[in-house]
Design a protein around this motif. Structure first.
Motif, PDB file in Angstrom:
ATOM      1  N   THR A  63     -10.710  -8.408  -7.840  1.00 44.94           N
ATOM      2  CA  THR A  63     -11.091  -8.502  -9.261  1.00 44.94           C
ATOM      3  C   THR A  63     -11.957  -7.320  -9.702  1.00 44.94           C
ATOM      4  N   ASP A  64     -12.148  -6.379  -8.792  1.00 42.24           N
ATOM      5  CA  ASP A  64     -12.951  -5.193  -9.097  1.00 42.24           C
ATOM      6  C   ASP A  64     -12.033  -4.081  -9.619  1.00 42.24           C
ATOM      7  N   LYS A  65     -12.294  -3.616 -10.843  1.00 39.61           N
ATOM      8  CA  LYS A  65     -11.453  -2.562 -11.430  1.00 39.61           C
ATOM      9  C   LYS A  65     -11.510  -1.268 -10.612  1.00 39.61           C
ATOM     10  N   GLU A  66     -12.677  -1.011 -10.009  1.00 38.17           N
ATOM     11  CA  GLU A  66     -12.818   0.219  -9.214  1.00 38.17           C
ATOM     12  C   GLU A  66     -11.887   0.207  -8.002  1.00 38.17           C
ATOM     13  N   TYR A  67     -11.671  -0.993  -7.421  1.00 35.57           N
ATOM     14  CA  TYR A  67     -10.776  -1.090  -6.262  1.00 35.57           C
ATOM     15  C   TYR A  67      -9.362  -0.658  -6.637  1.00 35.57           C
ATOM     16  N   TRP A  68      -8.866  -1.136  -7.784  1.00 34.41           N
ATOM     17  CA  TRP A  68      -7.497  -0.789  -8.187  1.00 34.41           C
ATOM     18  C   TRP A  68      -7.395   0.674  -8.570  1.00 34.41           C
ATOM     19  N   LYS A  69      -8.489   1.217  -9.126  1.00 36.28           N
ATOM     20  CA  LYS A  69      -8.514   2.650  -9.423  1.00 36.28           C
ATOM     21  C   LYS A  69      -8.434   3.463  -8.130  1.00 36.28           C
ATOM     22  N   VAL A  70      -9.199   3.025  -7.125  1.00 36.78           N
ATOM     23  CA  VAL A  70      -9.204   3.722  -5.836  1.00 36.78           C
ATOM     24  C   VAL A  70      -7.849   3.587  -5.137  1.00 36.78           C
ATOM     25  N   LEU A  71      -7.258   2.382  -5.222  1.00 39.93           N
ATOM     26  CA  LEU A  71      -5.938   2.184  -4.595  1.00 39.93           C
ATOM     27  C   LEU A  71      -4.891   3.070  -5.259  1.00 39.93           C
ATOM     28  N   LYS A  72      -4.952   3.184  -6.581  1.00 40.95           N
ATOM     29  CA  LYS A  72      -4.033   4.073  -7.309  1.00 40.95           C
ATOM     30  C   LYS A  72      -4.236   5.525  -6.861  1.00 40.95           C
ATOM     31  N   ASN A  73      -5.514   5.929  -6.749  1.00 38.70           N
ATOM     32  CA  ASN A  73      -5.803   7.282  -6.267  1.00 38.70           C
ATOM     33  C   ASN A  73      -5.225   7.517  -4.869  1.00 38.70           C
ATOM     34  N   THR A  74      -5.326   6.483  -4.026  1.00 36.16           N
ATOM     35  CA  THR A  74      -4.835   6.607  -2.648  1.00 36.16           C
ATOM     36  C   THR A  74      -3.334   6.884  -2.639  1.00 36.16           C
ATOM     37  N   PHE A  75      -2.584   6.175  -3.464  1.00 36.72           N
ATOM     38  CA  PHE A  75      -1.128   6.379  -3.508  1.00 36.72           C
ATOM     39  C   PHE A  75      -0.798   7.754  -4.101  1.00 36.72           C
ATOM     40  N   ILE A  76      -1.512   8.140  -5.170  1.00 40.66           N
ATOM     41  CA  ILE A  76      -1.265   9.468  -5.764  1.00 40.66           C
ATOM     42  C   ILE A  76      -1.586  10.555  -4.743  1.00 40.66           C
ATOM     43  N   TYR A  77      -2.710  10.403  -4.071  1.00 38.75           N
ATOM     44  CA  TYR A  77      -3.136  11.385  -3.073  1.00 38.75           C
ATOM     45  C   TYR A  77      -2.123  11.477  -1.931  1.00 38.75           C
ATOM     46  N   THR A  78      -1.674  10.335  -1.438  1.00 36.60           N
ATOM     47  CA  THR A  78      -0.756  10.323  -0.294  1.00 36.60           C
ATOM     48  C   THR A  78       0.614  10.867  -0.672  1.00 36.60           C
TER      49      THR A  78
END
Length: 293
Positions: A63-78
Motif C-alpha cells: 500500500t506504499d506508493k514509494e514501493y510501486w515507484k521503486v518496483l517500476k524503476n527496477t523494471f525500467i532499469y533492468t
C-alpha cells in the motif's frame, strides 16, 4: 541381477557424495533464507526480539506508493540496461570477430570495464557526473553543446538514466565476449554458401548469425537480467537512490528501510516480494539450459 546391484550401488554412492554439498548449501543459503522469510512476518528491529505480525509488513509495503515507484524503476532499469547491453554487445562482438589491425588490443580494452572493481567504477562515474567538477558537463559546455550543467545525479528525470549508463558500460564486456565465443563456432561455409546465393551481409546476419548464437543470447540475457535486477552497489554509490527515489530500485529501497529506518521486518518483506519474479527467471533459465542440452 549383478547389473541391478551395480546400479543401486552407483545410485547410493551418488547420493552419499552429494550429501555433504547439499548440507553445506542448506546451511549457507537455506537457513538464512528461511530465517529471512520468517522475519518478514515479524516486526523485527535491530536489538529487539521479533514479534509475529502476520501479513502486516506485506500489506504496508503493497500500500506504499514509494514501493510501486521503486518496483517500476527496477523494471525500467533492468529492461533498459539489458536491452542496450544486448544490442551494443552483439554489434561490437561482430566487429571484433572480424580480422583487422590491432584487434587484440581492442579486445583487451573492451574487457577493462568488466575487470574493474564495482566500487572504483561507481566512484569514478560519480565524479564524472558531478555538476561542478564533473568532466562530462565540462566537455559538453566546452563544445557548446549545453549552456548549463546537467544534474546527472540530482535531476528527477535523468538520475535513473545516469545509473543505466553506468550499468551498460560495466556489463557490456560480458555480452561482447559471451557472444564472441558463439560467433567463433559458426561454420564459415554457411556464409560462403549464402554469398554464392546472393545474400547480403544484413540477411546473413539475421538468417545465419543470430539463429546460430540464439542459445548463447538467451542464456546471456537471462543471467544479466538476474544480476541487473539485484544490482545495488553502483546505484547506491552514485545517486543513493535519489532524488526522492527517482533512481531507487528494490535493492536500494530495501537497504534504506532496513538500515536507515531500522525496520528490518518491512525491509525483508520488500525483498521477499520480488522472490516470485526471480524464481520465474530461474525456471526459465533452467528450462532453456535443459532444452539446449
Amino acid at each position: 541381477m549383478h547389473a541391478e546391484t551395480t546400479r543401486k550401488y552407483d545410485r547410493a554412492l551418488g547420493y552419499a557424495l552429494i550429501l555433504p554439498v547439499a548440507f553445506v548449501i542448506f546451511v549457507v543459503i537455506g537457513v538464512p533464507f528461511v530465517n529471512a522469510v520468517y522475519l518478514s512476518f515479524t516486526n523485527k528491529v535491530v536489538g529487539m526480539d521479533p514479534k509475529f505480525v502476520g501479513l502486516d509488513n506485506y500489506i504496508h509495503i503493497f500500500t506504499d506508493k514509494e514501493y510501486w515507484k521503486v518496483l517500476k524503476n527496477t523494471f525500467i532499469y533492468t529492461v533498459s540496461s539489458v536491452g542496450f547491453k544486448l544490442v551494443i554487445g552483439i554489434i561490437l562482438a561482430v566487429v571484433v570477430n572480424e580480422p583487422f589491425f590491432g584487434r587484440g588490443f581492442v579486445r583487451m580494452a573492451l574487457l577493462i570495464p568488466w575487470a574493474l572493481s564495482g566500487m572504483v567504477v561507481s566512484i569514478t562515474w560519480r565524479w564524472m557526473y558531478d555538476d561542478t567538477y564533473g568532466i562530462i558537463n565540462s566537455l559538453l559546455m566546452r563544445w557548446n553543446l549545453i549552456d548549463l550543467p546537467i544534474p546527472w545525479t540530482s535531476g528527477m528525470s535523468i538520475a535513473l538514466i545516469s545509473v543505466i549508463i553506468v550499468n551498460v558500460w560495466k556489463g557490456l564486456p560480458f555480452f561482447i565476449f559471451s557472444l564472441l565465443g558463439g560467433l567463433q563456432t559458426i561454420d564459415q561455409q554457411m556464409y560462403e554458401a549464402a554469398t554464392i546465393d546472393g545474400a547480403g551481409w544484413l540477411r546473413q546476419f539475421f538468417y545465419i548469425t543470430v539463429p546460430s548464437i540464439m542459445p548463447i543470447i538467451s542464456i546471456t540475457v537471462l543471467l544479466s537480467t538476474i544480476w541487473t535486477f539485484n544490482n545495488f552497489e553502483s546505484i547506491w554509490l552514485i545517486t543513493g537512490g535519489g532524488p526522492l527515489h527517482a533512481s531507487a530500485v528494490v535493492s536500494t529501497y530495501t537497504y534504506e528501510i532496513a538500515f536507515q529506518q531500522n525496520k528490518m521486518g518491512q525491509a525483508l518483506a520488500a525483498a521477499g516480494s520480488v522472490i516470485p519474479i526471480l524464481i520465474l527467471m530461474i525456471v526459465i533459465y533452467s528450462r532453456k539450459v535443459g532444452t539446449d542440452q
